[in-house]
Design a protein around this motif. Sequence first.
Motif, PDB file in Angstrom:
ATOM      1  N   VAL A  86       0.866  -1.174   0.000  1.00 23.88           N
ATOM      2  CA  VAL A  86       0.000   0.000   0.000  1.00 23.88           C
ATOM      3  C   VAL A  86       0.903   1.224   0.000  1.00 23.88           C
ATOM      4  O   VAL A  86       1.755   1.379   0.876  1.00 23.88           O
ATOM      5  CB  VAL A  86      -0.920   0.050   1.240  1.00 23.88           C
ATOM      6  N   LYS A  87       0.733   2.089  -0.998  1.00 26.18           N
ATOM      7  CA  LYS A  87       1.490   3.338  -1.049  1.00 26.18           C
ATOM      8  C   LYS A  87       0.575   4.477  -0.617  1.00 26.18           C
ATOM      9  O   LYS A  87      -0.561   4.585  -1.076  1.00 26.18           O
ATOM     10  CB  LYS A  87       2.025   3.590  -2.462  1.00 26.18           C
ATOM     11  N   PHE A  88       1.091   5.324   0.273  1.00 23.87           N
ATOM     12  CA  PHE A  88       0.301   6.410   0.853  1.00 23.87           C
ATOM     13  C   PHE A  88       0.797   7.753   0.327  1.00 23.87           C
ATOM     14  O   PHE A  88       2.010   7.976   0.191  1.00 23.87           O
ATOM     15  CB  PHE A  88       0.396   6.387   2.378  1.00 23.87           C
ATOM     16  N   TYR A  89      -0.158   8.640   0.078  1.00 27.21           N
ATOM     17  CA  TYR A  89       0.153   9.980  -0.419  1.00 27.21           C
ATOM     18  C   TYR A  89      -0.601  11.016   0.410  1.00 27.21           C
ATOM     19  O   TYR A  89      -1.768  10.821   0.758  1.00 27.21           O
ATOM     20  CB  TYR A  89      -0.263  10.136  -1.885  1.00 27.21           C
ATOM     21  N   LEU A  90       0.076  12.101   0.723  1.00 25.25           N
ATOM     22  CA  LEU A  90      -0.554  13.276   1.315  1.00 25.25           C
ATOM     23  C   LEU A  90      -0.632  14.318   0.222  1.00 25.25           C
ATOM     24  O   LEU A  90       0.405  14.832  -0.219  1.00 25.25           O
ATOM     25  CB  LEU A  90       0.248  13.791   2.503  1.00 25.25           C
ATOM     26  N   ASP A  91      -1.876  14.624  -0.205  1.00 30.22           N
ATOM     27  CA  ASP A  91      -2.044  15.403  -1.432  1.00 30.22           C
ATOM     28  C   ASP A  91      -1.267  14.676  -2.536  1.00 30.22           C
ATOM     29  O   ASP A  91      -1.568  13.552  -2.829  1.00 30.22           O
ATOM     30  CB  ASP A  91      -1.628  16.850  -1.223  1.00 30.22           C
ATOM     31  N   GLU A  92      -0.214  15.276  -3.096  1.00 31.31           N
ATOM     32  CA  GLU A  92       0.551  14.586  -4.131  1.00 31.31           C
ATOM     33  C   GLU A  92       1.903  14.097  -3.631  1.00 31.31           C
ATOM     34  O   GLU A  92       2.700  13.543  -4.388  1.00 31.31           O
ATOM     35  CB  GLU A  92       0.759  15.506  -5.339  1.00 31.31           C
ATOM     36  N   LYS A  93       2.183  14.290  -2.333  1.00 31.67           N
ATOM     37  CA  LYS A  93       3.469  13.886  -1.783  1.00 31.67           C
ATOM     38  C   LYS A  93       3.401  12.456  -1.273  1.00 31.67           C
ATOM     39  O   LYS A  93       2.516  12.095  -0.509  1.00 31.67           O
ATOM     40  CB  LYS A  93       3.860  14.822  -0.632  1.00 31.67           C
ATOM     41  N   GLU A  94       4.340  11.610  -1.703  1.00 35.31           N
ATOM     42  CA  GLU A  94       4.370  10.224  -1.256  1.00 35.31           C
ATOM     43  C   GLU A  94       4.891  10.160   0.179  1.00 35.31           C
ATOM     44  O   GLU A  94       5.956  10.693   0.503  1.00 35.31           O
ATOM     45  CB  GLU A  94       5.248   9.381  -2.163  1.00 35.31           C
ATOM     46  N   LEU A  95       4.133   9.472   1.059  1.00 30.79           N
ATOM     47  CA  LEU A  95       4.531   9.344   2.462  1.00 30.79           C
ATOM     48  C   LEU A  95       5.331   8.082   2.731  1.00 30.79           C
ATOM     49  O   LEU A  95       6.153   8.040   3.641  1.00 30.79           O
ATOM     50  CB  LEU A  95       3.294   9.330   3.357  1.00 30.79           C
ATOM     51  N   GLY A  96       5.075   7.030   1.963  1.00 28.97           N
ATOM     52  CA  GLY A  96       5.743   5.752   2.202  1.00 28.97           C
ATOM     53  C   GLY A  96       4.815   4.610   1.845  1.00 28.97           C
ATOM     54  O   GLY A  96       3.760   4.805   1.234  1.00 28.97           O
ATOM     55  N   GLU A  97       5.197   3.392   2.242  1.00 23.91           N
ATOM     56  CA  GLU A  97       4.415   2.215   1.865  1.00 23.91           C
ATOM     57  C   GLU A  97       4.480   1.146   2.941  1.00 23.91           C
ATOM     58  O   GLU A  97       5.354   1.175   3.818  1.00 23.91           O
ATOM     59  CB  GLU A  97       4.890   1.659   0.531  1.00 23.91           C
ATOM     60  N   LYS A  98       3.545   0.214   2.852  1.00 21.99           N
ATOM     61  CA  LYS A  98       3.473  -0.902   3.807  1.00 21.99           C
ATOM     62  C   LYS A  98       3.122  -2.164   3.018  1.00 21.99           C
ATOM     63  O   LYS A  98       2.242  -2.137   2.153  1.00 21.99           O
ATOM     64  CB  LYS A  98       2.423  -0.630   4.866  1.00 21.99           C
ATOM     65  N   ASN A  99       3.803  -3.290   3.322  1.00 20.69           N
ATOM     66  CA  ASN A  99       3.570  -4.552   2.627  1.00 20.69           C
ATOM     67  C   ASN A  99       2.656  -5.468   3.442  1.00 20.69           C
ATOM     68  O   ASN A  99       2.646  -5.421   4.676  1.00 20.69           O
ATOM     69  CB  ASN A  99       4.895  -5.286   2.384  1.00 20.69           C
TER      70      ASN A  99
END
Length: 393
Positions: A375-388
């Motif tokens: 799962v890739k997370f974004y704040l507005d258009e900024k990527e926050l990170g991911e979790k498998n």
Amino acid sequence: MMRLFLLLLFLATLPLLSESEPNCDRKNVCSWVETGESESAVYLQAKSLPPETHITVFTSIEGTGVESIPPTPKSFVLNGNEKTKVLLLKKKEGADPSSVVQVLTVAYYGKLGAVHDDSYAYTLPFDGKSWISTGYNSGAEHRGDAANSLDFVLTEGTPILAAREGTVVEAEDKFTVGMKDPTLIDKANHIIIEHSDGTVAIYGHLKPEGVIVKTGDKVIAGQRIGYSGNTGYSTGPHLHFEVYRPEENRRKKTFPTLFVTETGEKEYLSEENAYWNPDGKRFQGFPITNLEETCLGTLPPEKDKEPICSENIIAKKPFYLTMPIYKAGPYLLRAEFILIKTQKVILNFQEKIPAGITSIAWRIPAQTKSGKYKVKFYLDEKELGEKNFQMLP
């Protein structure tokens, strides 16, 4: 919620221009009249005040047969426990000798007219993380004289830290009851610390027997001084914090204060945001969320309970994604579910995060394809990170 419970009204009545014994309030601030050959004078003394600290005493002389020099009402600053002559009394011509004079005093900690160091960077006054439930100029209590006060949501027993170095001028932890009841206004356990510039900090609503410093102690910023609670006029466990100086006419002025926060920068704190002391950690999603605390589970989350998390999700069944939110919106939080084998986005979720929430929970529809996902997370258009995670057949 907390009102300034430090105003101490004292009224002494004595025959006109007669000598009097000291009359002391519960803070041991005493007033009396001494009569000499040529004059009578009013003296004040704060007998229990630590050296190099201050208390401001609003003083008024009432009586038709006497006048004071200087005229009252007037506030006087006492330094430590020094005896101080503050007023001369003069009998008016033709005054009835049997008339009486009243000495009214109201005492409150701090130095009248103190100049607050607005550039000072305060330490957050607690261990761990906390949300601001009531900020500046907010709610029913943070208005007027108390406008620049902060309420930090803290579970009972959270260690309280000194936000700035200073001297303890009062510490109280005998009270045991806390609720939204006006009769409890002056029954909150508290610590009061005077700073080097003459301003004063209040740490309020501490737990019973939750004070570990005493009057006269010198403390440094970050030092543990007590434990949070829910005593006095309060709607729930929290810490009331304010910095003020005394003003004339029994008023006070509270100051907005800069704090060093988790970013390592100093800033003014805002309502409905979480803050914590800098520890050098920069986790994924910092400081909006912590992706390490993102939870995937098959059971719906319950209020005030930790969600049950798993790295393995069963296909063809709906599941839930929960994550903490530390900073108030509004902003757009988006999540892409990606099947790692094909690198295709299988599902896309987004939500506008409002102010005033501490977590979000998404119900994810059942997925048919098993395998490894991220799962890739974004704040507005900024990527926050991911979790498998793994989707099992």
